[in-house]
Enzyme design. Structure first.
Site, PDB file in Angstrom:
ATOM      1  N   SER A  76      28.984  22.497 121.182  1.00 27.51           N
ATOM      2  CA  SER A  76      28.081  21.486 121.316  1.00 27.51           C
ATOM      3  C   SER A  76      27.166  21.673 122.508  1.00 27.51           C
ATOM      4  O   SER A  76      26.821  20.935 123.295  1.00 27.51           O
ATOM      5  CB  SER A  76      28.835  20.004 121.276  1.00 27.51           C
ATOM      6  N   SER A  77      26.662  22.933 122.367  1.00 22.38           N
ATOM      7  CA  SER A  77      25.930  23.404 123.656  1.00 22.38           C
ATOM      8  C   SER A  77      24.496  23.127 123.871  1.00 22.38           C
ATOM      9  O   SER A  77      23.946  23.321 124.610  1.00 22.38           O
ATOM     10  CB  SER A  77      26.422  24.573 124.144  1.00 22.38           C
ATOM     11  N   GLY A  78      23.934  23.066 122.532  1.00 24.83           N
ATOM     12  CA  GLY A  78      22.579  23.152 122.454  1.00 24.83           C
ATOM     13  C   GLY A  78      21.977  24.443 122.397  1.00 24.83           C
ATOM     14  O   GLY A  78      20.851  24.775 122.610  1.00 24.83           O
TER      15      GLY A  78
ATOM     16  N   ASP B 164      15.560  28.377 115.413  1.00 30.15           N
ATOM     17  CA  ASP B 164      16.882  28.671 115.610  1.00 30.15           C
ATOM     18  C   ASP B 164      17.198  30.097 114.753  1.00 30.15           C
ATOM     19  O   ASP B 164      17.668  31.002 115.246  1.00 30.15           O
ATOM     20  CB  ASP B 164      17.766  27.639 115.323  1.00 30.15           C
TER      21      ASP B 164
ATOM     22  N   SER C  37      24.409  26.683 117.928  1.00 28.74           N
ATOM     23  CA  SER C  37      25.601  27.095 117.401  1.00 28.74           C
ATOM     24  C   SER C  37      25.719  26.574 116.098  1.00 28.74           C
ATOM     25  O   SER C  37      26.317  27.366 115.068  1.00 28.74           O
ATOM     26  CB  SER C  37      26.660  26.166 118.104  1.00 28.74           C
ATOM     27  N   SER C  38      25.062  25.471 115.461  1.00 27.22           N
ATOM     28  CA  SER C  38      25.197  25.152 114.141  1.00 27.22           C
ATOM     29  C   SER C  38      24.309  26.169 113.140  1.00 27.22           C
ATOM     30  O   SER C  38      24.944  26.642 112.230  1.00 27.22           O
ATOM     31  CB  SER C  38      24.536  23.871 113.823  1.00 27.22           C
ATOM     32  N   ALA C  39      23.013  26.867 113.818  1.00 31.04           N
ATOM     33  CA  ALA C  39      22.466  27.723 112.989  1.00 31.04           C
ATOM     34  C   ALA C  39      23.207  28.829 112.935  1.00 31.04           C
ATOM     35  O   ALA C  39      23.060  29.538 111.806  1.00 31.04           O
ATOM     36  CB  ALA C  39      21.231  27.874 113.654  1.00 31.04           C
ATOM     37  N   ALA C  40      23.578  29.404 114.009  1.00 33.25           N
ATOM     38  CA  ALA C  40      24.684  30.559 114.074  1.00 33.25           C
ATOM     39  C   ALA C  40      25.686  30.585 113.071  1.00 33.25           C
ATOM     40  O   ALA C  40      25.762  31.471 112.428  1.00 33.25           O
ATOM     41  CB  ALA C  40      25.051  30.846 115.787  1.00 33.25           C
TER      42      ALA C  40
END
Length: 459
Positions: free
Chosen positions: A157-159, A210, A162-165
């Protein structure tokens, strides 16, 4: 790969061993998707308006080990979350934000709700993307995968996208398992044009920064993207082909030995705030996108270009200067951020190419300040962390990462003072935010990273 320090052989061996045990196969048969996280040193919050942006990947990210399942079944486990995700690739996927009924997991033989296995939505989103573009996986003989996914610890949850990765990792795995030849540019379009993994399946109004950074970056280069889309040109022509106008890798204009020395001369700090919540649950980001569009609408109407789509990239700088007085205060700040940030990106390209880290860093800090003052994003802990980083020893420039509502701040720092800077940031942040800091592992509260490479598959 020369210069790239992640993933290590130990990490790869661990992933392969887990997947081999899940599938009852040899570790040599396991393929691994390496999908890095990204930082955006310049070009904050303007990709959704067709602005120009820059990016690096870092030597942290997502590893997805997988083996084709031999049938239509998908079986997934996670290094960060409990449970198993199971579904069939011949199931028709529906956008998650409009239909959540199909998200189920299996834990100890029982069916659980989507909240207990929310991480599985990205695999479904990747499949949704492929189905939307008529790559009919169900028509192939062996389209499923057995996989194990794991991200760099503490950075979920770092901005750092990570979700796109994660979404890209699943996309590449499904494509590879089915022998689908898809270019990086096509995969970027998956996440933009057809509603895809984040914009359509999850309902988040993202731009293309991203996935472009993750798929196009190269070690030692600053990735530059002009995010303006052809299909965004005219309101009365919705069938225009959607594509970015330009992307390029900005290399250092130095001799080879000087280039190597320069890349070794700096590090990237990732300073975690401890603030976590889902971006899709916070209306702030989508509200700001809407405000940018409204500012564009006012400026385009004032300049006689009301047939153009309401994106700030469709407003010429001259028209902005001539008509910005017609914007009410909030919209004026959004437009000011867009146009000033575009200029910082252009100046940053030259600073990077010449190896001028001092000027490059000043532009990054300016970007951070405009994000706070003009774009008005960044929760108080993130703003405090940004201010601490700007004061840290050896830091050339800093800004918060992502949308600024949670996650981390980033900084470019002199390599010789990186450890000193990291210690300073940890101590100062703990004084201001002791409660949030107490939830962060002290050893990983500020990570010292290096630039990375693009997403790829290791066979």
């Amino acid at each position: 790969m020369e210069g790239v320090s992640w993933p290590s052989e130990e990490e790869l061996d661990g992933i392969r061993k887990v997947v081999a045990e899940m599938a009852g196969r040899s570790p040599k048969e396991v393929r691994v998707v390496v999908s890095p996280y990204r930082i955006c040193p310049l070009g904050a919050h303007i990709d959704h308006q067709g602005g120009v942006v820059s990016a690096f990947t870092v030597n942290k990210g997502v590893l997805l080990g997988f083996i084709p399942s031999g049938d239509s079944q998908v079986l997934l486990r996670s290094g960060q979350f409990k449970g198993e995700v199971r579904f069939r690739v011949d199931d028709i996927q529906h956008p998650r934000h409009s239909d959540l009924k199909n998200d189920k997991i299996i834990t100890n033989g029982s069916s659980k709700s989507k909240e207990e296995c929310d991480w599985g939505r990205y695999a479904r989103g990747a499949l949704y993307a492929l189905q939307s573009r008529e790559n009919h996986l169900s028509q192939l003989r062996f389209p499923g995968i057995i996989g194990f996914i794991s991200g760099s610890k503490g950075l979920d949850s770092s901005g750092l996208s990570s979700s796109a990765a994660v979404g890209i990792a699943y996309l590449l795995a499904f494509e590879n398992a089915n022998n689908l030849m898809v270019s990086p540019m096509e995969n970027i379009e998956y996440d933009r044009e057809t509603g895809l993994i984040e914009n359509g399946y999850l309902g988040l109004r993202n731009g293309i920064l991203d996935q472009s950074a993750i798929l196009l970056s190269r070690y030692g280069c600053l990735t530059f993207m002009n995010c303006k889309f052809e299909r965004a040109c005219y309101l009365d022509n919705p069938m225009c082909i959607s594509q970015t106008k330009e992307h390029k890798l900005v290399r250092l204009k130095l001799q080879k030995n000087q280039e190597a020395d320069m890349l070794k001369s700096f590090k990237i700090l990732l300073a975690l705030s401890g603030l976590k919540h889902a971006l899709t649950n916070n209306p702030g980001y989508n509200n700001r996108v809407a405000e940018c569009q409204e500012a564009a609408r006012v400026l385009l109407n004032a300049s006689g270009n009301d047939k153009l789509a309401p994106l700030l990239s469709n407003v010429e700088p001259e028209a902005y200067e001539a008509h910005k007085g017609k914007l009410e205060a909030t919209l004026a700040r959004r437009a000011e951020h867009y146009f000033s940030e575009n200029m910082r990106v252009i100046k940053g390209l030259e600073a990077w190419a010449s190896g001028n880290l001092q000027d490059f860093g000043k532009l990054i800090t300016g970007s951070g300040l405009s994000s706070i003052k003009n774009y008005e994003c960044g929760a108080e802990p993130l703003i405090q962390l940004y201010e601490i980083l700007v004061r840290a020893p050896g830091v050339y420039g800093a800004r918060f990462s992502g949308a600024g509502f949670r996650g981390c701040c980033i900084a470019i720092v002199d390599a010789g003072r990186a450890a000193e800077a990291a210690s300073f940031v940890r101590d100062e942040y703990c004084k201001l935010q002791p409660e949030l800091a107490s939830h962060i592992n002290h050893d990983t509260a500020v990570l010292i990273c290096e630039v990375g490479h693009s997403a790829r598959i290791l066979l």
